[in-house]
Design a protein around this motif. Structure first.
Motif, PDB file in Angstrom:
ATOM      1  N   LEU A  90       0.832  -1.193   0.000  1.00 19.22           N
ATOM      2  CA  LEU A  90       0.000   0.000   0.000  1.00 19.22           C
ATOM      3  C   LEU A  90       0.871   1.249   0.000  1.00 19.22           C
ATOM      4  O   LEU A  90       2.018   1.226   0.446  1.00 19.22           O
ATOM      5  N   ASN A  91       0.301   2.348  -0.492  1.00 13.90           N
ATOM      6  CA  ASN A  91       1.057   3.592  -0.572  1.00 13.90           C
ATOM      7  C   ASN A  91       1.164   4.307   0.770  1.00 13.90           C
ATOM      8  O   ASN A  91       2.024   5.165   0.955  1.00 13.90           O
ATOM      9  N   GLU A  92       0.261   3.987   1.704  1.00 15.09           N
ATOM     10  CA  GLU A  92       0.253   4.631   3.006  1.00 15.09           C
ATOM     11  C   GLU A  92       0.416   3.603   4.123  1.00 15.09           C
ATOM     12  O   GLU A  92       0.275   2.397   3.900  1.00 15.09           O
ATOM     13  N   VAL A  93       0.717   4.093   5.322  1.00 13.08           N
ATOM     14  CA  VAL A  93       0.791   3.223   6.493  1.00 13.08           C
ATOM     15  C   VAL A  93      -0.634   2.936   6.961  1.00 13.08           C
ATOM     16  O   VAL A  93      -1.341   3.845   7.394  1.00 13.08           O
ATOM     17  N   PRO A  94      -1.096   1.683   6.897  1.00 12.85           N
ATOM     18  CA  PRO A  94      -2.480   1.390   7.292  1.00 12.85           C
ATOM     19  C   PRO A  94      -2.648   1.347   8.806  1.00 12.85           C
ATOM     20  O   PRO A  94      -1.708   1.062   9.547  1.00 12.85           O
ATOM     21  N   GLN A  95      -3.851   1.648   9.225  1.00 13.00           N
ATOM     22  CA  GLN A  95      -4.171   1.557  10.648  1.00 13.00           C
ATOM     23  C   GLN A  95      -4.078   0.105  11.095  1.00 13.00           C
ATOM     24  O   GLN A  95      -4.525  -0.806  10.409  1.00 13.00           O
ATOM     25  N   LYS A  96      -3.515  -0.105  12.290  1.00 12.20           N
ATOM     26  CA  LYS A  96      -3.325  -1.462  12.789  1.00 12.20           C
ATOM     27  C   LYS A  96      -4.607  -1.952  13.473  1.00 12.20           C
ATOM     28  O   LYS A  96      -5.011  -1.448  14.501  1.00 12.20           O
ATOM     29  N   LYS A  97      -5.207  -2.957  12.858  1.00 11.55           N
ATOM     30  CA  LYS A  97      -6.383  -3.596  13.443  1.00 11.55           C
ATOM     31  C   LYS A  97      -6.355  -5.066  13.078  1.00 11.55           C
ATOM     32  O   LYS A  97      -5.791  -5.457  12.054  1.00 11.55           O
ATOM     33  N   ASP A  98      -6.962  -5.886  13.910  1.00 13.88           N
ATOM     34  CA  ASP A  98      -7.043  -7.313  13.632  1.00 13.88           C
ATOM     35  C   ASP A  98      -8.438  -7.802  14.016  1.00 13.88           C
ATOM     36  O   ASP A  98      -8.762  -7.901  15.205  1.00 13.88           O
ATOM     37  N   PRO A  99      -9.304  -8.106  13.059  1.00 15.73           N
ATOM     38  CA  PRO A  99      -9.056  -7.994  11.622  1.00 15.73           C
ATOM     39  C   PRO A  99      -8.985  -6.532  11.183  1.00 15.73           C
ATOM     40  O   PRO A  99      -9.416  -5.644  11.906  1.00 15.73           O
ATOM     41  N   SER A 100      -8.451  -6.305   9.989  1.00 14.17           N
ATOM     42  CA  SER A 100      -8.304  -4.940   9.497  1.00 14.17           C
ATOM     43  C   SER A 100      -9.652  -4.410   9.025  1.00 14.17           C
ATOM     44  O   SER A 100     -10.647  -5.132   8.975  1.00 14.17           O
ATOM     45  N   ASN A 101      -9.659  -3.113   8.673  1.00  9.59           N
ATOM     46  CA  ASN A 101     -10.873  -2.535   8.089  1.00  9.59           C
ATOM     47  C   ASN A 101     -10.745  -2.434   6.574  1.00  9.59           C
ATOM     48  O   ASN A 101     -11.440  -1.654   5.935  1.00  9.59           O
ATOM     49  N   GLY A 113      -5.728   4.875   6.648  1.00 11.40           N
ATOM     50  CA  GLY A 113      -4.294   5.028   6.821  1.00 11.40           C
ATOM     51  C   GLY A 113      -3.962   6.135   7.786  1.00 11.40           C
ATOM     52  O   GLY A 113      -4.841   6.849   8.286  1.00 11.40           O
ATOM     53  N   MET A 114      -2.671   6.282   8.047  1.00 14.71           N
ATOM     54  CA  MET A 114      -2.189   7.271   9.003  1.00 14.71           C
ATOM     55  C   MET A 114      -2.130   8.681   8.413  1.00 14.71           C
ATOM     56  O   MET A 114      -1.870   9.644   9.120  1.00 14.71           O
ATOM     57  N   GLY A 115      -2.282   8.788   7.105  1.00 13.69           N
ATOM     58  CA  GLY A 115      -2.220  10.107   6.486  1.00 13.69           C
ATOM     59  C   GLY A 115      -0.809  10.615   6.312  1.00 13.69           C
ATOM     60  O   GLY A 115      -0.583  11.813   6.221  1.00 13.69           O
ATOM     61  N   THR A 116       0.152   9.701   6.279  1.00 11.78           N
ATOM     62  CA  THR A 116       1.535  10.107   6.091  1.00 11.78           C
ATOM     63  C   THR A 116       2.311   8.992   5.415  1.00 11.78           C
ATOM     64  O   THR A 116       2.061   7.822   5.642  1.00 11.78           O
TER      65      THR A 116
END
Length: 358
Positions: A40-51, A117-120
């Motif tokens: 992915l182009n951005e850092v994804p938010q950490k969740k399990d399971p993901s969104n 994503g983290m927006g950065t």
């Protein structure tokens, strides 16, 4: 042990900062060969399971389908995906690779990924490659999905590109396309306005004008065609170095100039330039940056030399994964007819660089 140089981390961890989560939608191509991984182009938010939501994209229209893939925590099968399968790199659970693993059964398919994503783009730049190979722009020009023939030029910064079959994208001399996601060409890309051609000889039998490069025109009775020059130029100083095909030389004038003087054929225009920097590339259509043919001499009886063909242009493609079953051409143009035919223009530069998953 040093941290991996090509894995990104949430910059807000441990700093007391507040993450400004942003929703992203990206289009990617699952690599055709192992590893079947998309970054992915951005850092994804950490969740399990993901969104995350992953759907297939219609490979004819470029539109997302309603067929969603299923998230799994183990090795994915057909129609499944596993996000962040190498999380905990370097023994730190806060490392986030932004990688998604797919099954070999889905190799080569186009997908759309929606996630938070983290927006950065907080990460360490990979120093294994020149920096411009990894510069995929800011996506400020949005998604490029033309439904009819169109013309573009200069610097373009797209989120994704999908050119359908039957659509022609004309390039006005040169273009540098930076694409954050997938670049997919099922249609035709052509450089329709090339570098200025060389002129034919004037009535005094002197060489005509000629921009740098290409094949020299053929002369007659001592009146030589204009010489060819280098195959390197700069069409726009703001775009770093841009390679392009040189114009062909003009043909020499015919004999008996007092009674039957005739101009030699003009040299053909040189091919233009296209540079594609993308996450992934799929080409089943055509990309053409060819030189134009030299013109024939104007007098059928006392002919001058034919114009030299224009040099081929430049096609550069740099991406993590490249699937190319189309036709890419940087051929030089044919020489024009005359008492002596003009020379064929030289071939241009064709470079495809597949970086692999980083």
């Amino acid at each position: 042990m040093a941290a991996p140089s090509n894995i990104r981390i949430n910059p807000f961890i441990g700093d007391g900062g507040t993450t400004n989560y942003v929703d992203f939608t990206e289009v990617h191509i699952i690599p055709a060969v192992s590893p079947f991984v998309v970054r992915l182009n951005e850092v994804p938010q950490k969740k399990d399971p993901s969104n995350m939501k992953v759907v297939y994209v219609n490979e004819t229209t470029g539109a997302p389908t309603t067929t969603a893939l299923t998230e799994v925590a183990a090795t994915p099968g057909a129609g499944e995906f596993r996000p962040d399968y190498s999380t905990n790199a370097d023994g730190d659970e806060d490392w986030n690779t932004g990688l998604i693993e797919f099954s070999s059964a889905d190799a080569g398919k186009i997908i759309q990924v929606s996630y938070t994503g983290m927006g950065t783009l907080a990460g360490v730049k990979n120093n294994r490659f020149p920096s411009w190979w990894l510069d995929r722009g800011d996506g400020s020009d949005g998604d490029f999905v033309p439904t009819g023939n169109t013309t573009i030029s200069g610097l373009k910064q797209y989120r994704s590109v999908f050119i359908p079959a039957g659509v022609t994208v004309n390039i006005n001399r040169f273009v540098k396309i930076k694409c954050q996601g997938a670049f997919i060409n099922l249609g035709t890309i052509t450089v329709n306005n090339r570098v200025t051609s060389g002129g034919g000889s004037d009535s005094a039998g002197q060489s005509g004008t000629c921009s740098v490069g290409g094949a020299g025109g053929s002369g007659y009775r001592g009146y030589g065609g204009a010489a060819g020059g280098a195959l390197l130029g700069n069409l726009d100083i703001s775009q770093d170095i841009t390679y392009y095909g040189a114009a062909g030389g003009g043909g020499g004038q015919g004999g008996y100039i007092d009674e039957y003087g005739s101009y030699g054929g003009a040299g053909g225009a040189g091919g233009g330039s296209i540079c594609i920097l993308a996450n992934s590339v799929c080409i089943t259509g055509n990309i053409s940056a060819t030189g134009a043919a030299g013109a024939s001499s104007s007098n059928a009886t006392y002919r001058g030399g034919g114009g030299g063909g224009g040099g081929g242009g430049c096609i550069i493609v740099v991406a993590n994964s490249i699937k190319n079953t189309g036709t890419l051409s940087v051929a030089g143009g044919a020489g024009g007819a005359g008492n002596q035919s003009g020379a064929t223009g030289g071939a241009g530069i064709l470079a495809l660089k597949e970086l692999g998953v980083m």
